[in-house]
Design a protein around this motif. Structure first.
Motif, PDB file in Angstrom:
ATOM      1  N   SER A 293     -17.358   6.458  61.364  1.00  0.00           N
ATOM      2  CA  SER A 293     -18.246   5.382  60.916  1.00  0.00           C
ATOM      3  C   SER A 293     -17.697   4.727  59.654  1.00  0.00           C
ATOM      4  CB  SER A 293     -19.650   5.929  60.603  1.00  0.00           C
ATOM      5  OG  SER A 293     -20.275   6.360  61.771  1.00  0.00           O
ATOM      6  N   ILE A 294     -17.181   5.563  58.747  1.00  0.00           N
ATOM      7  CA  ILE A 294     -16.619   5.018  57.504  1.00  0.00           C
ATOM      8  C   ILE A 294     -15.383   4.170  57.820  1.00  0.00           C
ATOM      9  CG2 ILE A 294     -15.574   5.627  55.275  1.00  0.00           C
ATOM     10  CD1 ILE A 294     -17.460   8.102  55.249  1.00  0.00           C
ATOM     11  N   ALA A 295     -14.593   4.620  58.796  1.00  0.00           N
ATOM     12  CA  ALA A 295     -13.404   3.841  59.200  1.00  0.00           C
ATOM     13  C   ALA A 295     -13.824   2.495  59.790  1.00  0.00           C
ATOM     14  CB  ALA A 295     -12.584   4.641  60.227  1.00  0.00           C
ATOM     15  N   ASP A 296     -14.892   2.483  60.581  1.00  0.00           N
ATOM     16  CA  ASP A 296     -15.403   1.219  61.136  1.00  0.00           C
ATOM     17  C   ASP A 296     -15.837   0.290  60.006  1.00  0.00           C
ATOM     18  OD1 ASP A 296     -14.973   1.965  63.736  1.00  0.00           O
ATOM     19  OD2 ASP A 296     -17.024   2.652  64.107  1.00  0.00           O
ATOM     20  N   PHE A 297     -16.508   0.870  59.026  1.00  0.00           N
ATOM     21  CA  PHE A 297     -16.973   0.061  57.886  1.00  0.00           C
ATOM     22  C   PHE A 297     -15.770  -0.525  57.133  1.00  0.00           C
ATOM     23  CE2 PHE A 297     -18.132  -0.358  53.406  1.00  0.00           C
ATOM     24  CZ  PHE A 297     -19.258  -1.156  53.501  1.00  0.00           C
ATOM     25  N   ALA A 298     -14.769   0.315  56.906  1.00  0.00           N
ATOM     26  CA  ALA A 298     -13.585  -0.130  56.147  1.00  0.00           C
ATOM     27  C   ALA A 298     -12.853  -1.248  56.888  1.00  0.00           C
ATOM     28  CB  ALA A 298     -12.649   1.059  55.923  1.00  0.00           C
ATOM     29  N   ALA A 299     -12.875  -1.177  58.227  1.00  0.00           N
ATOM     30  CA  ALA A 299     -12.151  -2.177  59.027  1.00  0.00           C
ATOM     31  C   ALA A 299     -13.055  -3.343  59.426  1.00  0.00           C
ATOM     32  CB  ALA A 299     -11.582  -1.498  60.285  1.00  0.00           C
ATOM     33  N   ASP A 300     -14.284  -3.361  58.885  1.00  0.00           N
ATOM     34  CA  ASP A 300     -15.243  -4.433  59.171  1.00  0.00           C
ATOM     35  C   ASP A 300     -15.607  -4.517  60.659  1.00  0.00           C
ATOM     36  OD1 ASP A 300     -16.872  -6.140  57.934  1.00  0.00           O
ATOM     37  OD2 ASP A 300     -15.501  -7.861  57.920  1.00  0.00           O
TER      38      ASP A 300
ATOM     39  N   ALA B   1     -11.071  16.783  59.629  1.00  0.00           N
ATOM     40  CA  ALA B   1     -11.285  15.514  60.347  1.00  0.00           C
ATOM     41  C   ALA B   1     -10.602  14.355  59.634  1.00  0.00           C
ATOM     42  CB  ALA B   1     -12.786  15.236  60.469  1.00  0.00           C
ATOM     43  N   ASN B   2     -10.394  14.489  58.318  1.00  0.00           N
ATOM     44  CA  ASN B   2      -9.794  13.403  57.533  1.00  0.00           C
ATOM     45  C   ASN B   2      -8.288  13.281  57.753  1.00  0.00           C
ATOM     46  OD1 ASN B   2     -10.000  11.275  55.674  1.00  0.00           O
ATOM     47  ND2 ASN B   2      -9.359  12.608  53.984  1.00  0.00           N
ATOM     48  N   ALA B   3      -7.704  14.254  58.445  1.00  0.00           N
ATOM     49  CA  ALA B   3      -6.253  14.220  58.666  1.00  0.00           C
ATOM     50  C   ALA B   3      -5.838  12.921  59.352  1.00  0.00           C
ATOM     51  CB  ALA B   3      -5.828  15.430  59.491  1.00  0.00           C
ATOM     52  N   VAL B   4      -6.692  12.399  60.236  1.00  0.00           N
ATOM     53  CA  VAL B   4      -6.311  11.171  60.955  1.00  0.00           C
ATOM     54  C   VAL B   4      -6.674   9.905  60.166  1.00  0.00           C
ATOM     55  CG1 VAL B   4      -6.433  12.176  63.267  1.00  0.00           C
ATOM     56  CG2 VAL B   4      -8.485  11.139  62.278  1.00  0.00           C
ATOM     57  N   HIS B   5      -7.472  10.037  59.119  1.00  0.00           N
ATOM     58  CA  HIS B   5      -7.902   8.838  58.378  1.00  0.00           C
ATOM     59  C   HIS B   5      -7.201   8.698  57.024  1.00  0.00           C
ATOM     60  CE1 HIS B   5     -11.209   8.077  61.180  1.00  0.00           C
ATOM     61  NE2 HIS B   5     -11.526   9.354  61.107  1.00  0.00           N
ATOM     62  N   GLY B   6      -7.020   9.818  56.367  1.00  0.00           N
ATOM     63  CA  GLY B   6      -6.394   9.786  55.044  1.00  0.00           C
ATOM     64  C   GLY B   6      -7.256   9.155  53.959  1.00  0.00           C
ATOM     65  N   PHE B   7      -8.570   9.275  54.075  1.00  0.00           N
ATOM     66  CA  PHE B   7      -9.452   8.761  53.022  1.00  0.00           C
ATOM     67  C   PHE B   7      -9.306   9.626  51.766  1.00  0.00           C
ATOM     68  CE2 PHE B   7     -12.284   7.418  56.717  1.00  0.00           C
ATOM     69  CZ  PHE B   7     -11.926   6.076  56.623  1.00  0.00           C
ATOM     70  N   ASP B   8      -9.669   9.009  50.645  1.00  0.00           N
ATOM     71  CA  ASP B   8      -9.686   9.744  49.382  1.00  0.00           C
ATOM     72  C   ASP B   8     -11.084  10.348  49.231  1.00  0.00           C
ATOM     73  OD1 ASP B   8      -9.594  10.641  46.829  1.00  0.00           O
ATOM     74  OD2 ASP B   8      -9.109   8.715  45.894  1.00  0.00           O
ATOM     75  N   LEU B   9     -11.234  11.628  49.596  1.00  0.00           N
ATOM     76  CA  LEU B   9     -12.550  12.280  49.558  1.00  0.00           C
ATOM     77  C   LEU B   9     -12.726  13.002  48.231  1.00  0.00           C
ATOM     78  CD1 LEU B   9     -12.603  13.974  53.115  1.00  0.00           C
ATOM     79  CD2 LEU B   9     -13.586  11.772  52.474  1.00  0.00           C
TER      80      LEU B   9
ATOM     81  N   ALA C 159     -18.345  15.869  61.039  1.00  0.00           N
ATOM     82  CA  ALA C 159     -17.244  15.362  60.213  1.00  0.00           C
ATOM     83  C   ALA C 159     -16.534  14.207  60.923  1.00  0.00           C
ATOM     84  CB  ALA C 159     -16.266  16.499  59.913  1.00  0.00           C
ATOM     85  N   GLN C 160     -16.268  14.367  62.211  1.00  0.00           N
ATOM     86  CA  GLN C 160     -15.538  13.319  62.938  1.00  0.00           C
ATOM     87  C   GLN C 160     -16.353  12.030  63.015  1.00  0.00           C
ATOM     88  OE1 GLN C 160     -14.564  15.284  66.642  1.00  0.00           O
ATOM     89  NE2 GLN C 160     -12.679  16.166  65.810  1.00  0.00           N
TER      90      GLN C 160
END
Ligand code: NAD
Length: 337
Positions: free
Chosen positions: A315-322, A19-27, A309-310
């Protein structure tokens, strides 16, 4: 964004990485559960991701906050393991996955009930020993029995529907919110006390709250129909396990299927087959021929793990983008669901 993912197992890594393929977060995957000791491993991370048995009490949250964590992402629906008051005071937002696959849990619930009631698990181990005798394997039809479903939210509604429309049970339900679609198929909402007294089978699908803790207790078990079958795929602490053992010993309870257990933290999700387990209540439960137990597995389907996972990473992406947090759990929510 750096995310510390606690309590990870092979399936968590696999589905989160995909699922992280589209976000690229450092997990950063951490095998250990989140505790006051391990919380320091999250230092320098903005978010932590946890599961059902990771404890996010005040001490843990304080340790996380001092290390810079601002978001706690639960990769599960329940949030009884989080001190929401402390999180709010420390400025840590909490998100969860409110619905990932109610079908995964409801289908497993029916599977456990059928296996227990028809003694399929016992037949399987017999046949493997070339023992094809049927003595002791007499079961009961589901058709016509009274099934009580406590909590008719996403999962409970599917279970009630399967029992009513699929198997022809008489279904009693208890939930402060009535689901009109269940009324249409003949499910009857009754007071919880009535359900607990009149049901042949009780399936638990309400959340764990102070009000529902030990909902199945000695008093309830005494007043229940003899031979009662109980299925719990919700949260372990809905049942007082000591009272349950007593009722099993007295033959008051006819069978129990448990996917969850009050003291499962530190035991479930790990291979302890070479260890000595100190929990005498769990060990006693496992000795009964009419107790079927699994290790919090009801959610474990490909579909559910993908959705978990998605949703978690979104949710984390929403948080990161405020952006607003759709799946935020706040203090108002603790009483609401
Ligand atoms: P949900 O929020 O959709 O439904 C819960 C329902 O319980 C709601 O309709 C609510 O009104 C009702 N409820 C609240 N308090 C109640 C009470 N005192 N008596 C009766 N009903 C009450 O939740 P869901 O997605 O259906 O999940 C149900 C539970 O299943 C969760 O709380 C979670 O603990 C558990 N769960 C377990 C697994 C697993 O793998 N074993 C996986 C997912 C969820």
């Amino acid at each position: 964004m750096q995310i510390a993912v606690f309590g990870t197992r092979s399936y968590d890594r696999e589905f989160l990485a995909t699922a992280n393929a589209v976000h690229g977060f450092d997990l950063q995957f951490i095998d250990a559960p989140l505790t006051t000791l391990t919380a320091r491993l999250a230092s320098g991370h903005q978010a932590v991701c946890v599961f059902v048995n990771d404890v996010a009490d005040r001490a843990v949250l304080e340790a996380l906050a001092s290390g810079g964590v601002r978001l706690l992402a639960l990769r599960c629906a329940g949030y009884n393991n989080v001190d929401l008051t402390a999180a709010a005071e420390l400025g840590i937002a909490v998100v969860r996955v409110p619905a990932y696959s109610p079908h995964a849990v409801s289908e497993f619930t029916i599977g456990m009930l059928l296996s227990l009631d028809r003694k399929i698990h016992r037949a399987w181990s017999r046949v493997r020993e070339n023992n094809f005798a049927l003595d002791g394997l007499v079961g009961r039809n589901l058709h016509g029995r009274v099934a009580g479903v406590v909590g008719t939210g996403q999962i409970g509604a599917l279970v009630a529907r399967a029992l009513r429309a699929g198997f022809g049970c008489e279904v009693l339900a208890s939930d402060p919110i009535v689901n009109p679609e269940l009324l249409d198929i003949g499910v009857r909402y009754v007071d919880r006390d009535v359900l607990l007294r009149e049901a042949d089978i009780i399936s638990l699908h309400c959340p764990l709250t102070p009000e529902t803790r030990h909902l199945i207790n000695a008093q309830v078990l005494d007043a229940a129909k003899p031979g009662l079958v109980i299925v719990n795929t919700s949260r372990g602490a809905l049942i007082d396990a000591t009272a349950l053992i007593d009722a099993l010993k007295r033959r008051q309870v006819g069978g129990v299927a448990l996917d969850v257990y009050e003291q499962e933290a530190g035991i479930f999700f790990d291979d302890l087959s070479s260890e000595i387990i100190d929990d005498d209540v769990l060990q006693r439960l496992l000795t009964f021929p009419n107790v079927l137990m699994t290790g919090h597995q009801a959610f474990l389907t490909e579909e559910a793990l993908t959705a978990i996972a998605q949703t978690t990473l979104a949710s984390i992406a929403d948080f990161a983008a405020d952006r607003p947090l759709q799946n935020r759990v706040d203090l108002g929510g603790i009483l609401g669901s």
